[in-house]
Design a protein around this motif. Structure first.
Motif, PDB file in Angstrom:
ATOM      1  N   LEU A 142     -11.000  11.652  -4.228  1.00 13.96           N
ATOM      2  CA  LEU A 142     -10.150  10.924  -5.267  1.00 13.96           C
ATOM      3  C   LEU A 142      -9.251  11.756  -5.989  1.00 13.96           C
ATOM      4  O   LEU A 142      -7.988  11.476  -6.243  1.00 13.96           O
ATOM      5  CB  LEU A 142     -10.976  10.221  -6.455  1.00 13.96           C
ATOM      6  N   ARG A 143      -9.499  13.146  -6.479  1.00  6.14           N
ATOM      7  CA  ARG A 143      -8.705  13.947  -7.452  1.00  6.14           C
ATOM      8  C   ARG A 143      -7.583  14.591  -6.225  1.00  6.14           C
ATOM      9  O   ARG A 143      -6.339  14.533  -6.946  1.00  6.14           O
ATOM     10  CB  ARG A 143      -9.502  15.247  -7.601  1.00  6.14           C
ATOM     11  N   SER A 144      -7.946  14.535  -5.138  1.00  7.92           N
ATOM     12  CA  SER A 144      -7.110  15.184  -4.211  1.00  7.92           C
ATOM     13  C   SER A 144      -5.968  13.982  -3.890  1.00  7.92           C
ATOM     14  O   SER A 144      -4.692  14.539  -3.563  1.00  7.92           O
ATOM     15  CB  SER A 144      -7.681  15.333  -2.692  1.00  7.92           C
ATOM     16  N   LEU A 145      -6.094  12.869  -4.084  1.00  7.97           N
ATOM     17  CA  LEU A 145      -5.228  11.691  -3.558  1.00  7.97           C
ATOM     18  C   LEU A 145      -4.569  11.182  -4.981  1.00  7.97           C
ATOM     19  O   LEU A 145      -3.414  10.422  -4.824  1.00  7.97           O
ATOM     20  CB  LEU A 145      -5.882  10.558  -2.911  1.00  7.97           C
ATOM     21  N   ALA A 146      -5.078  11.412  -6.003  1.00  7.22           N
ATOM     22  CA  ALA A 146      -4.501  10.908  -7.350  1.00  7.22           C
ATOM     23  C   ALA A 146      -3.128  11.214  -7.390  1.00  7.22           C
ATOM     24  O   ALA A 146      -2.461   9.999  -7.776  1.00  7.22           O
ATOM     25  CB  ALA A 146      -5.057  11.723  -8.275  1.00  7.22           C
ATOM     26  N   ASP A 147      -2.380  12.394  -7.136  1.00 10.29           N
ATOM     27  CA  ASP A 147      -0.887  12.538  -7.421  1.00 10.29           C
ATOM     28  C   ASP A 147      -0.289  11.529  -6.336  1.00 10.29           C
ATOM     29  O   ASP A 147       0.799  10.853  -6.838  1.00 10.29           O
ATOM     30  CB  ASP A 147      -0.614  13.871  -7.031  1.00 10.29           C
ATOM     31  N   LEU A 148      -0.835  11.622  -5.130  1.00 13.43           N
ATOM     32  CA  LEU A 148      -0.252  10.709  -4.346  1.00 13.43           C
ATOM     33  C   LEU A 148       0.008   9.025  -4.887  1.00 13.43           C
ATOM     34  O   LEU A 148       1.019   8.377  -4.572  1.00 13.43           O
ATOM     35  CB  LEU A 148      -0.635  10.636  -2.748  1.00 13.43           C
ATOM     36  N   VAL A 149      -1.134   8.648  -5.286  1.00 13.60           N
ATOM     37  CA  VAL A 149      -1.276   7.466  -5.826  1.00 13.60           C
ATOM     38  C   VAL A 149      -0.425   7.067  -6.917  1.00 13.60           C
ATOM     39  O   VAL A 149       0.196   5.953  -7.162  1.00 13.60           O
ATOM     40  CB  VAL A 149      -2.692   6.960  -6.089  1.00 13.60           C
ATOM     41  N   TRP A 150      -0.656   8.031  -7.971  1.00 12.49           N
ATOM     42  CA  TRP A 150       0.368   7.662  -9.106  1.00 12.49           C
ATOM     43  C   TRP A 150       1.758   7.838  -8.944  1.00 12.49           C
ATOM     44  O   TRP A 150       2.493   6.930  -9.472  1.00 12.49           O
ATOM     45  CB  TRP A 150       0.001   8.973  -9.983  1.00 12.49           C
ATOM     46  N   THR A 151       2.185   8.649  -7.893  1.00 15.88           N
ATOM     47  CA  THR A 151       3.671   8.356  -7.654  1.00 15.88           C
ATOM     48  C   THR A 151       4.143   7.376  -7.054  1.00 15.88           C
ATOM     49  O   THR A 151       4.989   6.618  -7.578  1.00 15.88           O
ATOM     50  CB  THR A 151       4.109   9.732  -6.655  1.00 15.88           C
ATOM     51  N   ALA A 152       3.223   6.839  -6.190  1.00 14.24           N
ATOM     52  CA  ALA A 152       3.514   5.481  -5.399  1.00 14.24           C
ATOM     53  C   ALA A 152       3.595   4.268  -6.632  1.00 14.24           C
ATOM     54  O   ALA A 152       4.372   3.426  -6.558  1.00 14.24           O
ATOM     55  CB  ALA A 152       2.712   5.168  -4.613  1.00 14.24           C
ATOM     56  N   CYS A 153       2.440   4.358  -7.454  1.00 14.40           N
ATOM     57  CA  CYS A 153       2.431   3.269  -8.325  1.00 14.40           C
ATOM     58  C   CYS A 153       3.626   3.186  -9.429  1.00 14.40           C
ATOM     59  O   CYS A 153       4.344   2.549  -9.786  1.00 14.40           O
ATOM     60  CB  CYS A 153       1.281   3.551  -9.457  1.00 14.40           C
TER      61      CYS A 153
END
Length: 340
Positions: free
Chosen positions: A28-39
């Motif tokens: 989840l930490r690894s994917l957090a920046d990707l998800v935040w950018t998309a959101c």
């Protein structure tokens, strides 16, 4: 031979599937920046972005990362997750539409507003069409909201919801353009031709589509009737060209080479063979192919899929190899290649 690039997220995903709490947290930490950018890209403010981020992260982790169960290892984990995140955000926007039309429309428009305007600009270019573009945008939005979101509710769950919505938008844009086309006068030589020839003329010269039978077939099918075979469309293209005076405004991609006779029949059969392959493609590749065949450049596809441009280029190369492998044994494809 170049060694394959290692993807550390694959190991994290495998460990997270096994249920270890530390592995889950690490993924989840690894994917957090990707998800935040998309959101952040598809929300109006920080508060809405944070709410979307929490919902998407929870959905990704739910049921042991069940949303990622179809990942097959042929792409980077982040590429696959980016597509999953896009679909989750779209599902969120549609749910908001159902619960609160005003708030939900804001989320949906933030998600697709730029895509809608870009599609309209492509069909109605130039300063003279400015008011028509505004009218088209209003018409598309009203049609999407019409009858309690009837068109959006028709999603069956098969394929990418993002691709489904983009196809609806494209159809609505084409429908609007056709409502204003009658205001333009057909050349006398074209007016004497058949209804099919006139439709082909409008698609080529007014809607600026490429003189490709496969592309024209899709647009002709939107009239609700069964589209003509590829060989008939090729013949219509040729009749339109012969009817127009020398020097008439050229088609956007030049004359090209049109297949005739047996070649057209083989092209039609080759397209049918491709249709058999498409359902077997991963969702990522199906969505890319839909956008690429619609004429979207790699930069726009990357933006719509929330991926780096270089990842889109890699996806394109991978898809080309897969299609080549899938279709290489099809006898009709071999014969069509020899005919062109």
């Amino acid at each position: 031979m170049t060694a394959p690039i290692l993807d550390p997220d694959k190991a994290l995903l495998t460990a997270a599937w096994r249920g270890g709490p530390e592995a889950v947290e690490a993924l989840l930490r690894s994917l957090a920046d990707l998800v935040w950018t998309a959101c952040r890209r598809v929300t109006r403010d920080d508060a809405d972005a944070q709410a979307a981020f929490r919902e998407v992260m929870a959905a990704i982790a739910a049921n042991g990362f069940a949303r990622l169960k179809d990942y097959d290892g042929r792409a980077r984990v982040r590429v696959y997750v980016a597509l999953v995140v896009r679909d989750l955000l779209l599902e969120r926007a549609i749910k908001l539409l159902v619960l609160d039309a005003a708030r939900g429309w804001g989320a949906f428009e933030a998600f697709f507003g730029e895509d809608i305007r870009r599609m309209i600009e492509r069909s109605l270019p130039g300063s003279a069409q400015r008011q028509n573009r505004e009218d088209a945008y209003q018409a598309v939005c009203e049609a999407l909201l019409d009858n309690d979101l009837r068109r959006l509710r028709a999603y069956s769950g098969r394929g990418s919801p993002s691709g489904f919505v983009l196809q609806i938008v494209e159809n609505l844009v084409v429908d609007f353009v056709r409502t204003i086309i009658p205001r333009r006068r057909l050349p006398a030589a074209i007016a004497r031709l058949s209804a099919l020839d006139q439709s082909v003329f409008r698609l080529l010269y007014w809607e600026r589509l490429a003189p490709d039978p496969a592309i024209l077939c899709v647009h002709l099918a939107r009239s609700g009737e069964a589209p003509p075979p590829a060989s008939t469309i090729v013949e219509a293209i040729e009749r339109v060209r012969q009817a127009l005076p020398p020097g008439y405004w050229a088609e956007p991609r030049g004359d090209g080479q049109m297949v005739e006779g047996e070649g057209a029949d083989l092209l039609e059969q080759a397209l049918e063979a491709l249709q058999q392959v498409l359902p077997r493609l991963p969702a990522t590749e199906q969505l890319y192919l839909r956008l690429a065949l619609a004429g979207e450049p790699a930069r726009e596809i990357a933006r719509m899929l929330s991926l780096p441009v270089e990842e889109v280029h890699k996806l394109a190369q991978r898809l080309k190899r897969r299609l080549r492998d899938e279709l290489s044994d099809a006898e009709v494809v071999k014969r069509w290649r020899l005919s062109v």
